[in-house]
Design a protein around this motif. Structure first.
Motif, PDB file in Angstrom:
ATOM      1  N   ILE A  26      16.263  -2.763  -7.908  1.00  0.00           N
ATOM      2  CA  ILE A  26      14.805  -2.853  -7.790  1.00  0.00           C
ATOM      3  C   ILE A  26      13.987  -2.314  -8.738  1.00  0.00           C
ATOM      4  N   GLU A  27      14.826  -1.017  -8.618  1.00  0.00           N
ATOM      5  CA  GLU A  27      14.185  -0.227  -9.591  1.00  0.00           C
ATOM      6  C   GLU A  27      13.933  -0.330 -11.444  1.00  0.00           C
ATOM      7  N   THR A  28      15.212  -0.911 -11.893  1.00  0.00           N
ATOM      8  CA  THR A  28      15.506  -1.386 -13.225  1.00  0.00           C
ATOM      9  C   THR A  28      14.217  -2.534 -13.203  1.00  0.00           C
ATOM     10  N   ASN A  29      14.336  -3.826 -12.189  1.00  0.00           N
ATOM     11  CA  ASN A  29      13.570  -4.291 -12.716  1.00  0.00           C
ATOM     12  C   ASN A  29      11.446  -3.975 -12.337  1.00  0.00           C
ATOM     13  N   VAL A  30      11.927  -3.101 -11.920  1.00  0.00           N
ATOM     14  CA  VAL A  30      10.577  -2.321 -12.223  1.00  0.00           C
ATOM     15  C   VAL A  30       9.929  -2.040 -13.131  1.00  0.00           C
ATOM     16  N   ILE A  31      11.096  -1.261 -13.671  1.00  0.00           N
ATOM     17  CA  ILE A  31      10.670  -0.542 -15.065  1.00  0.00           C
ATOM     18  C   ILE A  31      10.681  -1.707 -16.011  1.00  0.00           C
ATOM     19  N   LYS A  32      11.189  -2.548 -15.899  1.00  0.00           N
ATOM     20  CA  LYS A  32      10.749  -3.821 -16.606  1.00  0.00           C
ATOM     21  C   LYS A  32       9.832  -4.263 -16.619  1.00  0.00           C
ATOM     22  N   VAL A  89       7.909   6.016 -11.899  1.00  0.00           N
ATOM     23  CA  VAL A  89       7.166   4.934 -12.452  1.00  0.00           C
ATOM     24  C   VAL A  89       6.902   4.710 -10.674  1.00  0.00           C
ATOM     25  N   GLU A  90       5.388   4.457 -11.037  1.00  0.00           N
ATOM     26  CA  GLU A  90       4.692   4.111  -9.168  1.00  0.00           C
ATOM     27  C   GLU A  90       4.818   2.624  -9.265  1.00  0.00           C
ATOM     28  N   PHE A  91       4.862   2.398  -8.536  1.00  0.00           N
ATOM     29  CA  PHE A  91       5.338   1.162  -7.313  1.00  0.00           C
ATOM     30  C   PHE A  91       5.175   0.977  -5.962  1.00  0.00           C
ATOM     31  N   PHE A  92       4.403  -0.087  -5.509  1.00  0.00           N
ATOM     32  CA  PHE A  92       3.790  -0.284  -4.115  1.00  0.00           C
ATOM     33  C   PHE A  92       4.995  -1.268  -3.264  1.00  0.00           C
ATOM     34  N   VAL A  93       5.523  -0.757  -2.112  1.00  0.00           N
ATOM     35  CA  VAL A  93       5.931  -1.723  -1.198  1.00  0.00           C
ATOM     36  C   VAL A  93       4.792  -1.386   0.148  1.00  0.00           C
ATOM     37  N   MET A 109       4.649  -4.933 -18.389  1.00  0.00           N
ATOM     38  CA  MET A 109       2.560  -4.817 -18.859  1.00  0.00           C
ATOM     39  C   MET A 109       2.168  -4.106 -19.697  1.00  0.00           C
ATOM     40  N   LEU A 110       2.671  -2.787 -19.771  1.00  0.00           N
ATOM     41  CA  LEU A 110       2.287  -2.115 -20.511  1.00  0.00           C
ATOM     42  C   LEU A 110       1.849  -3.366 -22.267  1.00  0.00           C
ATOM     43  N   GLN A 147       0.631  -1.589  -0.129  1.00  0.00           N
ATOM     44  CA  GLN A 147       0.294  -0.025   0.206  1.00  0.00           C
ATOM     45  C   GLN A 147       1.280   0.931  -0.288  1.00  0.00           C
ATOM     46  N   LEU A 148       2.113   1.262   0.483  1.00  0.00           N
ATOM     47  CA  LEU A 148       3.175   2.612   0.530  1.00  0.00           C
ATOM     48  C   LEU A 148       3.668   2.378  -1.230  1.00  0.00           C
ATOM     49  N   PRO A 149       3.113   4.067  -1.623  1.00  0.00           N
ATOM     50  CA  PRO A 149       4.054   4.654  -2.863  1.00  0.00           C
ATOM     51  C   PRO A 149       5.109   4.924  -3.013  1.00  0.00           C
ATOM     52  N   MET A 150       5.770   4.369  -4.327  1.00  0.00           N
ATOM     53  CA  MET A 150       7.192   4.720  -4.125  1.00  0.00           C
ATOM     54  C   MET A 150       7.109   4.833  -5.679  1.00  0.00           C
ATOM     55  N   MET A 151       8.554   5.775  -5.980  1.00  0.00           N
ATOM     56  CA  MET A 151       8.948   6.154  -8.097  1.00  0.00           C
ATOM     57  C   MET A 151      10.061   6.393  -7.662  1.00  0.00           C
ATOM     58  N   THR A 152      10.055   5.457  -9.054  1.00  0.00           N
ATOM     59  CA  THR A 152      11.573   4.972  -9.037  1.00  0.00           C
ATOM     60  C   THR A 152      12.535   6.409  -9.256  1.00  0.00           C
TER      61      THR A 152
END
Length: 357
Positions: free
Chosen positions: A311-317, A288-292, A322-323, A278-283
């Motif tokens: 971690i952020e590289t994996n989030v972007i990938k 790119v928004e993701f949640f932890v 997904m897109l 539920q906690l939002p983060m940003m690369t």
């Protein structure tokens, strides 16, 4: 057993028909078979009826006279036909099939015939030699040969193999050798072994269980009973088949239990907000928004560290994948309607431009 009782009842019916036809020898034969199959079956009335045949024949016995012009062979044929439910045409057909040495000769077709011609030949011949219709001696063997010929020639691969060998015995021996090498279990699908069932092919071809009517199912019932007994004996003699099947059935449950006790590691982030994340983060790149799960994420992956960058590289990938998936779905729907919106494709395009810059 229940099957023996059914066979005994059928033997009694045949004996009654023989008595009605005055054939004492045939009647006594089937009475004896019925008593062996079912010792509790009462056949006293049938035996009495057989005795009455003797007394009736002695009372009505008259000297036989025949004209000189009547040939002796006709009298012999007349006597031999008593109690027989087949004709000379039936006998000749069965002999012709059993004498045939090749599959094409059995079905009466040429070697270059089409698949439809093979089906037509089998349809015509199998109906003529089926033991439930043709009672001539050797009909079961002829019916089996017709079934083998059709099963071989109706399948392109087996027909090609047979054409290469040219001999029935050599072809069937090769089939049996291949089956032994594969250690095939008994499933009734082998058409060249001792357990071959021509009636199964017959029923499958005609698409019904009783072509000749319920009153003529003696051969079919006997075949099913024999095959069932053979399979039961094979299972009992094999010894190892039962335990092996039990082990194979238990293995899936054992795997489920093992997987339940294996350690499971939850992901460190999620692209979608849910109950756990539920906690939002940003690369740092591309925003790119993701949640932890909690603020401990920053302690475990400090900003600027190599672990955080990974971690952020994996989030972007993951975000890009997904897109791509959703864009692919939108393009498929776009084929149905040109006005269908494509927001994910637009985001993917914008993301690609931003990544290039």
């Amino acid at each position: 057993m229940e099957s023996n009782k059914d066979e005994a009842v059928k033997c009694v019916s045949i004996a009654k028909e023989a008595i009605a036809a005055g054939n004492k020898q045939r009647a006594l034969k089937f009475i004896g078979i019925a008593r062996r199959l079912n010792h509790n079956l009462s056949v006293d009335d049938l035996l009495s009826a057989c005795e009455d045949l003797d007394s009736a024949s002695s009372r009505n016995e008259k000297p036989i006279s025949r004209s000189k012009s009547e040939p002796a062979s006709s009298i012999v044929d007349e006597i031999s036909n008593v109690g027989r439910s087949y004709t000379e045409e039936h006998v000749q057909l069965i002999r012709q099939v059993n004498r045939s040495m090749g599959y094409y000769e059995i079905l009466g077709v040429e070697k270059n015939c089409s698949a439809d011609e093979i089906k037509k030949a089998y349809r015509k011949l199998s109906l003529k030699v089926h033991p439930d219709k043709n009672k001539a001696p050797g009909s079961e063997e002829a019916f089996k040969k017709v079934g083998k010929a059709f099963k071989c020639l109706s399948v392109e691969d087996s027909r090609r193999q047979y054409d290469q060998t040219g001999l029935v015995d050599e072809f069937e021996n090769n089939q049996q050798t291949n089956n032994v090498r594969r250690r095939r279990r008994r499933t009734g699908n082998d058409f060249f072994d001792d357990d071959f069932d021509p009636d199964e092919i017959f029923r499958t071809f005609f698409g019904q269980s009783d072509v000749f009517g319920s009153a003529r199912g003696v051969y079919r019932t006997r075949r099913r009973t024999t095959r069932t007994n053979q399979h039961q004996r094979g299972d009992n003699e094999g010894g190892g088949v039962g335990p092996m099947l039990i082990i194979l059935q238990i293995i899936p449950f054992m795997l489920i239990i093992l997987l339940a006790y294996l350690p499971f590691t939850e992901p460190d982030y999620s692209l979608q907000k849910n109950q756990s994340f539920q906690l939002p983060m940003m690369t740092e790149k591309h925003d790119v928004e993701f949640f932890v799960k909690s603020q401990e994420f920053d302690q475990k992956f400090p900003p600027g560290s190599s672990a955080r960058a990974e971690i952020e590289t994996n989030v972007i990938k993951d975000y890009k994948n997904m897109l791509s998936r959703y864009c692919h779905i939108e393009l498929q729907r776009r084929q149905w309607s040109r006005n269908f919106p494509t927001p994910y494709c637009n985001k993917l395009q914008s993301f690609g431009v931003a990544a290039a810059s």
